[in-house]
Design a protein around this motif. Structure first.
Motif, PDB file in Angstrom:
ATOM      1  N   ALA A 102      16.888  35.784 -29.481  1.00  0.00           N
ATOM      2  CA  ALA A 102      17.869  34.716 -29.689  1.00  0.00           C
ATOM      3  C   ALA A 102      17.182  33.378 -29.929  1.00  0.00           C
ATOM      4  CB  ALA A 102      18.792  34.616 -28.476  1.00  0.00           C
ATOM      5  N   ALA A 125      22.963  29.117 -34.207  1.00  0.00           N
ATOM      6  CA  ALA A 125      23.912  28.055 -34.545  1.00  0.00           C
ATOM      7  C   ALA A 125      23.381  27.154 -35.664  1.00  0.00           C
ATOM      8  CB  ALA A 125      24.223  27.226 -33.308  1.00  0.00           C
ATOM      9  N   GLY A 185      19.175  23.275 -35.415  1.00  0.00           N
ATOM     10  CA  GLY A 185      17.972  22.503 -35.712  1.00  0.00           C
ATOM     11  C   GLY A 185      17.215  22.009 -34.488  1.00  0.00           C
ATOM     12  N   ALA A 186      17.673  22.354 -33.285  1.00  0.00           N
ATOM     13  CA  ALA A 186      16.967  21.885 -32.082  1.00  0.00           C
ATOM     14  C   ALA A 186      15.540  22.441 -32.043  1.00  0.00           C
ATOM     15  CB  ALA A 186      17.731  22.304 -30.825  1.00  0.00           C
TER      16      ALA A 186
HETATM   17  S1  SF4 Z   1      17.588  26.107 -31.629  1.00  0.00           S
HETATM   18 FE1  SF4 Z   1      19.442  26.243 -32.902  1.00  0.00          FE
HETATM   19  S2  SF4 Z   1      18.627  26.683 -34.989  1.00  0.00           S
HETATM   20 FE2  SF4 Z   1      16.955  27.136 -33.540  1.00  0.00          FE
HETATM   21  S3  SF4 Z   1      17.175  29.331 -33.106  1.00  0.00           S
HETATM   22 FE3  SF4 Z   1      18.295  28.237 -31.507  1.00  0.00          FE
HETATM   23  S4  SF4 Z   1      20.441  28.170 -32.269  1.00  0.00           S
HETATM   24 FE4  SF4 Z   1      19.104  28.673 -34.031  1.00  0.00          FE
END
Ligand code: SF4
Ligand code: SF4
Length: 429
Positions: free
Chosen positions: A35, A66, A69-70
């Motif tokens: 994940a 999601a 971009g984090a």
């Molecule tokens: S931080 Fe956001 S973009 Fe990166 S894997 Fe997790 S859900 Fe996906």
């Protein structure tokens, strides 16, 4: 798989340090390596190397994201995680096809034929049969369990009159409407589906704020969906068609700026359009010129129109008890466009508002990447943390700058019993 080969170098930049795991909302909820961004990058490398099939576990983890971009923000090696995951989704969608409902919506309703307005007008008449008023927030609850929706999800009511059909909007000029006798900035307003179909009043507030700040405002009637829903699901061809149609519509107007009050649409217009159309030599310069004019509403008001100068002109809202307002940073505004200060400045200057920061304002609400459609339970579980932060802040009102986030946050506040109103920042001006 050939479409992904070019990404091998990007995936190999990952040093497997695991920093991204601490910021990932899907990893926080699921606790599985796959994940997280690191896990997904490993899976994609394994798929490219022929070590795993492109179905089953691989497909599930590619969809469990999601696209917030984090991970990209926190990665010390600068891996373009979101770009890699979006490409993997596109390749997966090309192999597997989209689920029937998603495919129907993308190809039949959202594509440039503009069947969507007619279909949604019909749906807005039917919604009373399937949905009932909720006393908790401005939203509707299913009368009985519905496919995809279930029986407890708070749904946004469809507007009785869509934004682009409102008399006030139709009365505006179609192209450059500025008064040539005075020096005025000429703005085209891009509504996006959220404002058009669900929150037309936010569109009207946006236009009024722009006009009060001295801009001339035009709303091109032929604008369509920005294509982000299709892009997020991996349907790049449909997203490209939408980008091209919007480019043609807005080029005709001769505008100084193109402004939107939707964070996701702003990101699409500024960045996604260049990715989708920039490879075509005939379109490259055109789309670059278009994208350079795009501004989020907060950016336009605060930076271009110096919004504070007209604060004093807003009367009648500054007296009496102040309401406490906190702010949720939409991923597509904060991370994707780097806009954090401007909406806070608007709130700090809004009459009758006391701004209070909550913990983790930048945490994803769980809506992005199509998760609220494809994996609702995960999506709303991600939102639990946000609901707790809002509750702990003690705010009366939660403001944000993206209609999609508003829909998700209203549902989350309802589900987790947090009694606050969720509004767009511009609704408070
Ligand atoms: S931080 Fe956001 S973009 Fe990166 S894997 Fe997790 S859900 Fe996906
Ligand atoms: S933070 Fe970057 S380098 Fe570290 S594991 Fe995540 S993607 Fe790889």
């Amino acid at each position: 798989m050939d479409k992904l080969k070019g990404l091998t170098t990007e995936t190999e930049k990952c040093a497997r340090c695991g920093t991204c795991r601490s910021t990932c909302p899907t990893f926080r909820v699921l606790g599985r390596e796959g994940a997280s961004a690191r896990g997904k990058l490993s899976l994609i490398r394994a798929y490219l190397g022929g070590e795993v099939s492109g179905k089953g576990v691989y497909a599930r983890h590619i969809k469990e994201c999601a696209l917030c971009g984090a991970c990209k923000d926190s990665c010390p090696n600068g891996v373009d995680t979101v770009g890699v995951f979006a490409a993997a989704r596109s390749e997966l969608a090309a192999r597997e096809g989209l689920p029937f409902a998603a495919s129907f919506i993308m190809k039949s309703l959202l594509e440039p034929g503009r069947l969507m307005p007619a279909a949604l007008k019909f749906a807005s008449r039917l919604q009373g049969l399937l949905l009932k008023d909720s006393s908790v927030e401005s939203g509707l609850l299913p009368r009985f369990s519905l496919p995809v929706v279930g029986d407890s999800r708070l749904l946004p009511p469809l507007a009785k009159v869509f934004f682009l059909d409102m008399p006030e909007v139709r009365a505006l000029p179609e192209t450059n409407g500025k008064d040539a006798s005075i020096k005025q900035i000429n703005v085209a307003f891009y509504a996006g589906c959220g404002v058009n179909y669900l929150m037309p009043e936010t569109g009207l507030f946006s236009i009024r704020a722009l006009k009060r700040a001295g801009a001339s405002v035009t709303v091109p009637a032929s604008q369509i969906c920005c294509g982000m829903p299709a892009y997020s699901m991996g349907d790049v061809a449909t997203a490209r068609g939408m980008a091209l149609k919007n480019l043609e519509v807005f080029e005709r107007g001769g505008f100084d700026f193109i402004v939107t009050s939707c964070a996701t649409c702003g990101y699409a217009l500024k960045t996604m359009f260049k990715k989708l159309l920039g490879d075509d030599a005939a379109l490259k310069d055109r789309v670059a010129a278009f994208s350079s004019k795009v501004r989020d509403l907060s950016e336009m008001l605060v930076n271009e129109l110096r919004y504070k100068v007209f604060k004093g002109e807003v009367s009648g809202k500054g007296s009496g008890k102040k309401i406490t307002v906190t702010y949720h940073d939409p991923c597509h505004l904060n991370r994707a466009q780097g806009i954090r200060r401007e909406p806070r400045e608007m709130l700090a200057n809004a009459p009758g508002v006391e701004f209070k920061e909550m913990k983790f304002p930048c945490a994803c609400c769980g809506l992005g990447g199509g998760l609220s459609t494809t994996n609702y339970e995960l999506s709303i579980e991600i939102a639990r943390r946000k609901a707790q932060s809002v509750k702990d802040s003690g705010a009366d009102v939660l403001a944000t700058a993206c209609p999609g986030c508003i829909v998700q946050l209203r549902d989350a506040m309802h589900r987790y019993g947090v009694d606050v109103k969720v509004v767009h920042v511009v609704d408070l001006l």
